[in-house]
Design a protein around this motif. Sequence first.
Motif, PDB file in Angstrom:
ATOM      1  N   LYS A   7       0.829  -1.287   0.053  1.00  0.00           N
ATOM      2  CA  LYS A   7      -0.082   0.024   0.123  1.00  0.00           C
ATOM      3  C   LYS A   7       0.800   1.208   0.077  1.00  0.00           C
ATOM      4  O   LYS A   7       1.932   1.136   0.694  1.00  0.00           O
ATOM      5  N   ALA A   8       0.463   2.222  -0.837  1.00  0.00           N
ATOM      6  CA  ALA A   8       1.253   3.407  -0.857  1.00  0.00           C
ATOM      7  C   ALA A   8       1.008   4.294   0.462  1.00  0.00           C
ATOM      8  O   ALA A   8      -0.332   4.581   0.634  1.00  0.00           O
ATOM      9  N   TYR A  14       5.446   3.183  -9.821  1.00  0.00           N
ATOM     10  CA  TYR A  14       5.819   1.704  -9.527  1.00  0.00           C
ATOM     11  C   TYR A  14       5.167   1.283 -10.752  1.00  0.00           C
ATOM     12  O   TYR A  14       4.094   1.487 -11.120  1.00  0.00           O
ATOM     13  N   TYR A  18       1.745   6.102 -11.507  1.00  0.00           N
ATOM     14  CA  TYR A  18       1.839   6.931 -10.353  1.00  0.00           C
ATOM     15  C   TYR A  18       1.136   6.364  -9.327  1.00  0.00           C
ATOM     16  O   TYR A  18      -0.431   6.088  -9.691  1.00  0.00           O
ATOM     17  N   ARG A  19       1.378   6.074  -8.144  1.00  0.00           N
ATOM     18  CA  ARG A  19       0.527   5.519  -7.013  1.00  0.00           C
ATOM     19  C   ARG A  19       0.258   6.526  -5.974  1.00  0.00           C
ATOM     20  O   ARG A  19       1.656   7.205  -5.722  1.00  0.00           O
ATOM     21  N   LYS A  20      -1.041   6.903  -5.528  1.00  0.00           N
ATOM     22  CA  LYS A  20      -1.396   7.942  -4.651  1.00  0.00           C
ATOM     23  C   LYS A  20      -1.469   7.201  -3.103  1.00  0.00           C
ATOM     24  O   LYS A  20      -1.549   6.013  -3.308  1.00  0.00           O
ATOM     25  N   ASP A  23      -3.345   3.609  -2.294  1.00  0.00           N
ATOM     26  CA  ASP A  23      -3.702   2.738  -3.818  1.00  0.00           C
ATOM     27  C   ASP A  23      -2.741   1.398  -3.189  1.00  0.00           C
ATOM     28  O   ASP A  23      -1.651   1.302  -2.365  1.00  0.00           O
ATOM     29  N   PHE A  25      -1.426  -2.220  -4.478  1.00  0.00           N
ATOM     30  CA  PHE A  25      -1.025  -2.851  -5.611  1.00  0.00           C
ATOM     31  C   PHE A  25      -0.042  -4.022  -5.251  1.00  0.00           C
ATOM     32  O   PHE A  25       0.280  -4.120  -4.260  1.00  0.00           O
ATOM     33  N   MET A  38       6.195   2.719   0.788  1.00  0.00           N
ATOM     34  CA  MET A  38       5.007   1.593   0.734  1.00  0.00           C
ATOM     35  C   MET A  38       5.068   1.124   2.179  1.00  0.00           C
ATOM     36  O   MET A  38       6.119   1.230   3.033  1.00  0.00           O
ATOM     37  N   GLU A  48      -6.014  -2.516  -8.288  1.00  0.00           N
ATOM     38  CA  GLU A  48      -5.000  -2.237  -9.375  1.00  0.00           C
ATOM     39  C   GLU A  48      -5.110  -1.113  -9.928  1.00  0.00           C
ATOM     40  O   GLU A  48      -4.274  -0.422 -10.689  1.00  0.00           O
ATOM     41  N   THR A  49      -6.349  -0.147  -9.840  1.00  0.00           N
ATOM     42  CA  THR A  49      -6.559   1.002 -10.327  1.00  0.00           C
ATOM     43  C   THR A  49      -6.462   1.893  -9.371  1.00  0.00           C
ATOM     44  O   THR A  49      -6.871   1.705  -8.036  1.00  0.00           O
ATOM     45  N   SER A  50      -6.162   3.382  -9.871  1.00  0.00           N
ATOM     46  CA  SER A  50      -5.875   4.402  -8.643  1.00  0.00           C
ATOM     47  C   SER A  50      -7.506   4.520  -8.157  1.00  0.00           C
ATOM     48  O   SER A  50      -8.505   4.442  -8.763  1.00  0.00           O
TER      49      SER A  50
END
Length: 129
Positions: A7-8, A14, A18-20, A23, A25, A38, A48-50
């Motif tokens: 988790k971001a 990554y 762009y991971r907020k 998110d 993933f 992370m 898998e989607t923002s």
Amino acid sequence: MSDIKVKAVKPGLYGGAYRKVGDVFLIASKDDFSKRWMEMEDRSPVQETSQEAQKAYRENATAELDNLGNALAGNPSAAPEGPASSASNFDGMDDDALAAYYGEIIGEKPGNMKRETMIKRISDKLNAD
């Protein structure tokens, strides 16, 4: 080694995305893990989607339901068109047009009601029907 769910906790990049913050993933290995932004995630489902993409998907689905509701009510031309969110569908309408649309859908004049309130009530009414 199988993918690792993380988790971001801060924004980062990554896998070319762009991971907020928030998110969830998968990363390919422990070597890809960054303590800086992370944290390891439990076994809950992977997003898998923002968050923005998920919100846009829900808003688009709501807009499509609004259009379907109008079509089933025999008034397809009353529905604001376009694939954007239901709130943004009304952005192109001036206050008078929105008030008239509100009157058609709700059955009463909005008076001095705020745009946001009219839009919410219209959406609620169309989704309830």
